[in-house]
Design a protein around this motif. Structure first.
Motif, mmCIF file in Angstrom:
data_model
loop_
_atom_site.group_PDB
_atom_site.id
_atom_site.type_symbol
_atom_site.label_atom_id
_atom_site.label_comp_id
_atom_site.label_asym_id
_atom_site.label_seq_id
_atom_site.Cartn_x
_atom_site.Cartn_y
_atom_site.Cartn_z
ATOM 1 N N LEU A 181 -0.183 -5.606 1.449
ATOM 2 C CA LEU A 181 0.351 -4.509 2.252
ATOM 3 C C LEU A 181 -0.638 -3.347 2.266
ATOM 4 C CD1 LEU A 181 4.035 -4.569 0.944
ATOM 5 C CD2 LEU A 181 3.141 -5.598 3.037
ATOM 6 N N ILE A 182 -1.351 -3.225 3.362
ATOM 7 C CA ILE A 182 -2.335 -2.147 3.489
ATOM 8 C C ILE A 182 -2.115 -1.329 4.762
ATOM 9 C CG2 ILE A 182 -4.136 -3.332 2.154
ATOM 10 C CD1 ILE A 182 -5.392 -4.183 4.824
ATOM 11 N N GLU A 183 -1.206 -1.761 5.626
ATOM 12 C CA GLU A 183 -0.994 -1.105 6.909
ATOM 13 C C GLU A 183 -0.150 0.159 6.737
ATOM 14 O OE1 GLU A 183 -1.796 -5.374 7.408
ATOM 15 O OE2 GLU A 183 -0.340 -4.239 6.246
ATOM 16 N N THR A 184 -0.691 1.295 7.147
ATOM 17 C CA THR A 184 0.033 2.562 7.006
ATOM 18 C C THR A 184 1.235 2.630 7.948
ATOM 19 O OG1 THR A 184 -1.504 3.600 8.583
ATOM 20 C CG2 THR A 184 -1.988 3.848 6.229
ATOM 21 N N GLU A 185 1.253 1.801 8.994
ATOM 22 C CA GLU A 185 2.384 1.827 9.921
ATOM 23 C C GLU A 185 3.685 1.389 9.244
ATOM 24 O OE1 GLU A 185 2.150 -0.838 13.209
ATOM 25 O OE2 GLU A 185 1.223 -2.446 12.034
ATOM 26 N N PHE A 238 9.965 3.177 1.374
ATOM 27 C CA PHE A 238 8.790 3.930 0.934
ATOM 28 C C PHE A 238 8.463 3.606 -0.534
ATOM 29 C CE2 PHE A 238 9.423 7.765 4.045
ATOM 30 C CZ PHE A 238 9.097 6.939 5.110
ATOM 31 N N LYS A 239 9.474 3.585 -1.359
ATOM 32 C CA LYS A 239 9.282 3.296 -2.786
ATOM 33 C C LYS A 239 8.718 1.893 -2.987
ATOM 34 C CE LYS A 239 11.863 3.352 -7.187
ATOM 35 N NZ LYS A 239 11.879 1.964 -7.624
ATOM 36 N N TYR A 240 9.243 0.941 -2.238
ATOM 37 C CA TYR A 240 8.748 -0.428 -2.356
ATOM 38 C C TYR A 240 7.268 -0.502 -1.972
ATOM 39 C CZ TYR A 240 7.876 -5.320 -1.421
ATOM 40 O OH TYR A 240 7.306 -6.574 -1.419
ATOM 41 N N LEU A 241 6.897 0.161 -0.893
ATOM 42 C CA LEU A 241 5.499 0.142 -0.446
ATOM 43 C C LEU A 241 4.583 0.798 -1.476
ATOM 44 C CD1 LEU A 241 6.053 1.058 3.312
ATOM 45 C CD2 LEU A 241 5.240 -1.142 2.426
ATOM 46 N N LYS A 242 5.044 1.897 -2.057
ATOM 47 C CA LYS A 242 4.226 2.584 -3.076
ATOM 48 C C LYS A 242 3.974 1.679 -4.277
ATOM 49 C CE LYS A 242 6.215 5.914 -5.465
ATOM 50 N NZ LYS A 242 6.192 5.518 -6.907
ATOM 51 N N GLU A 243 5.005 0.951 -4.677
ATOM 52 C CA GLU A 243 4.909 0.149 -5.896
ATOM 53 C C GLU A 243 4.313 -1.234 -5.671
ATOM 54 O OE1 GLU A 243 8.880 0.101 -7.391
ATOM 55 O OE2 GLU A 243 8.792 2.168 -8.142
ATOM 56 N N ASN A 244 4.337 -1.736 -4.438
ATOM 57 C CA ASN A 244 3.911 -3.108 -4.191
ATOM 58 C C ASN A 244 2.814 -3.243 -3.143
ATOM 59 O OD1 ASN A 244 6.125 -4.888 -5.711
ATOM 60 N ND2 ASN A 244 7.166 -3.166 -4.756
ATOM 61 N N GLY A 245 2.435 -2.131 -2.541
ATOM 62 C CA GLY A 245 1.373 -2.177 -1.550
ATOM 63 C C GLY A 245 -0.004 -2.223 -2.189
ATOM 64 N N SER A 246 -1.011 -2.457 -1.357
ATOM 65 C CA SER A 246 -2.402 -2.486 -1.821
ATOM 66 C C SER A 246 -3.196 -1.365 -1.153
ATOM 67 C CB SER A 246 -3.027 -3.853 -1.497
ATOM 68 O OG SER A 246 -2.319 -4.890 -2.134
ATOM 69 N N TYR A 247 -2.562 -0.214 -1.027
ATOM 70 C CA TYR A 247 -3.200 0.944 -0.389
ATOM 71 C C TYR A 247 -4.233 1.565 -1.327
ATOM 72 C CZ TYR A 247 0.829 0.476 2.699
ATOM 73 O OH TYR A 247 1.775 -0.014 3.559
ATOM 74 N N SER A 248 -5.289 2.111 -0.748
ATOM 75 C CA SER A 248 -6.347 2.717 -1.567
ATOM 76 C C SER A 248 -5.878 4.011 -2.220
ATOM 77 C CB SER A 248 -7.594 2.977 -0.705
ATOM 78 O OG SER A 248 -7.270 3.806 0.412
ATOM 79 N N THR A 249 -4.943 4.709 -1.562
ATOM 80 C CA THR A 249 -4.381 5.947 -2.127
ATOM 81 C C THR A 249 -2.853 5.875 -2.060
ATOM 82 O OG1 THR A 249 -4.577 7.005 0.050
ATOM 83 C CG2 THR A 249 -6.376 7.364 -1.538
ATOM 84 N N PRO A 250 -2.228 5.032 -2.878
ATOM 85 C CA PRO A 250 -0.776 4.789 -2.755
ATOM 86 C C PRO A 250 0.083 6.032 -2.956
ATOM 87 C CG PRO A 250 -1.647 3.872 -4.804
ATOM 88 C CD PRO A 250 -2.817 4.257 -3.974
ATOM 89 N N LYS A 251 -0.285 6.877 -3.905
ATOM 90 C CA LYS A 251 0.515 8.073 -4.150
ATOM 91 C C LYS A 251 0.430 9.052 -2.987
ATOM 92 C CE LYS A 251 0.211 7.810 -9.189
ATOM 93 N NZ LYS A 251 -0.263 8.479 -10.428
ATOM 94 N N ASN A 253 -0.292 8.272 0.152
ATOM 95 C CA ASN A 253 0.428 7.677 1.286
ATOM 96 C C ASN A 253 1.934 7.925 1.167
ATOM 97 O OD1 ASN A 253 -2.002 5.246 1.018
ATOM 98 N ND2 ASN A 253 -1.602 6.166 3.006
ATOM 99 N N TYR A 254 2.445 7.767 -0.031
ATOM 100 C CA TYR A 254 3.875 7.955 -0.279
ATOM 101 C C TYR A 254 4.272 9.408 -0.046
ATOM 102 C CZ TYR A 254 8.249 8.094 -2.988
ATOM 103 O OH TYR A 254 9.554 8.277 -3.395
#
Length: 300
Positions: A181-185, A238-251, A253-254
């Motif tokens: 999960l890397i898509e900001t959409e 939002f919480k699920y994406l923060k905890e399980n995504g592969s974003y470079s800046t998860p916090k 993004n959240y």
């Protein structure tokens, strides 16, 4: 009776209640009695697991929606519990081309396939699940009165049972490639999020199934114009994406998603929920060196 050590008498009483409740079309009493009968059979009868499984299938065949869907949900949960308790032995079995009738012989892939299938069947007949009086299932599904404020239908309750399973158990019966999960959409506002075609992102993977379920719930709450339910579902996403995504800046993004959402809602209750999540975020990430303003923001 159970507390007094009279499990045999309790089984007989539960079976009598089940027959009576079924005749009177009392879904809550029937389901409660059915689950007690299953429990006591497992306690009193040696090697009764297959009998209980067949009891589930027989009642599912005999019952109508929405009782049938609730039974599917409990059957999926029961099979998952059995798999977890016997995982080591089951994982040693060889996969076969077809699933045997006797679940005691199933392989790991068989369990995964059936559990997922039963959870999905628990969400079939969606309109009947939406229309069913939620009070008819309050006791059997074990949720409090406040739950009705943002889980307003039986579909909500069963969908969230499915989500709990997906989030806590790594099942992939069809060996789908896991999607990162890397898509900001995916952090989009509710109306934008439900318009995303998730089939373009490794359709069928567990993470996509979770997002698809969030889409279905969000779409339902928007149609019902239930603003609080939309907010709760969106914040959970939002919480699920923060905890399980592969974003470079998860916090980051959240946080940005929360701030954007805060500006998009109108009512005090909606804003209060988002303010609470923002305060929680600032407090948990406060650092004198890197984020010196976060502590003050958490209190503002």
């Amino acid at each position: 009776l159970e507390l007094q050590g009279k499990s045999v008498s309790a089984l007989e009483k539960a079976e009598k209640i089940k027959r009576k409740a079924d005749r009177k079309e009392n879904p809550q009493q029937f389901l409660k009695a059915f689950l007690y009968v299953a429990k006591y059979k497992l306690i009193l009868k040696k090697d009764s697991e297959e009998e209980v499984y067949q009891d589930f299938l027989a009642e599912i065949e005999d019952q109508n929606a929405p009782t049938r869907q609730v039974l599917y949900s409990f059957l999926a949960e029961s099979l998952n519990d059995y798999y977890k308790e016997n995982r080591y032995r089951i994982n040693q079995r060889t996969n076969t081309d077809s699933i045997a009738r006797d679940f005691l012989t199933w392989s790991k892939n068989d369990f995964q396939s059936k559990i997922m299938s039963y959870y999905l069947k628990s969400l079939s007949s969606e309109q009947k699940l939406i229309e069913a009086p939620l009070k008819d299932f309050t006791e059997i599904l074990k949720y409090g009165e406040n739950y009705n404020n943002y889980r307003s239908t039986l579909y909500d309750v069963l969908a969230n049972r499915y989500l709990t399973f997906l989030k806590h158990h790594s099942y992939n019966p069809e060996n789908k490639k896991s999607h990162y999960l890397i898509e900001t959409e995916f952090y989009g506002l509710p109306k934008d999020f439900i318009s995303i075609d998730l089939s373009a992102y490794e359709d069928g993977s567990q993470k996509m199934e979770i997002l698809k379920t969030y889409q279905d719930l969000t779409r339902l709450h928007l149609q019902q114009k239930n603003a609080l339910s939309v907010v709760i579902t969106t914040l959970e996403r939002f919480k699920y994406l923060k905890e399980n995504g592969s974003y470079s800046t998860p916090k980051e993004n959240y946080k940005e998603a929360l701030l954007k959402y805060l500006n998009a809602v109108n009512t005090p209750k909606e804003k209060a929920w988002i303010h609470y999540k923002l305060a929680e975020f600032y407090y948990q990430n406060a650092n004198k060196k890197t984020t010196p303003d976060y502590l003050n923001k958490s209190l503002s």
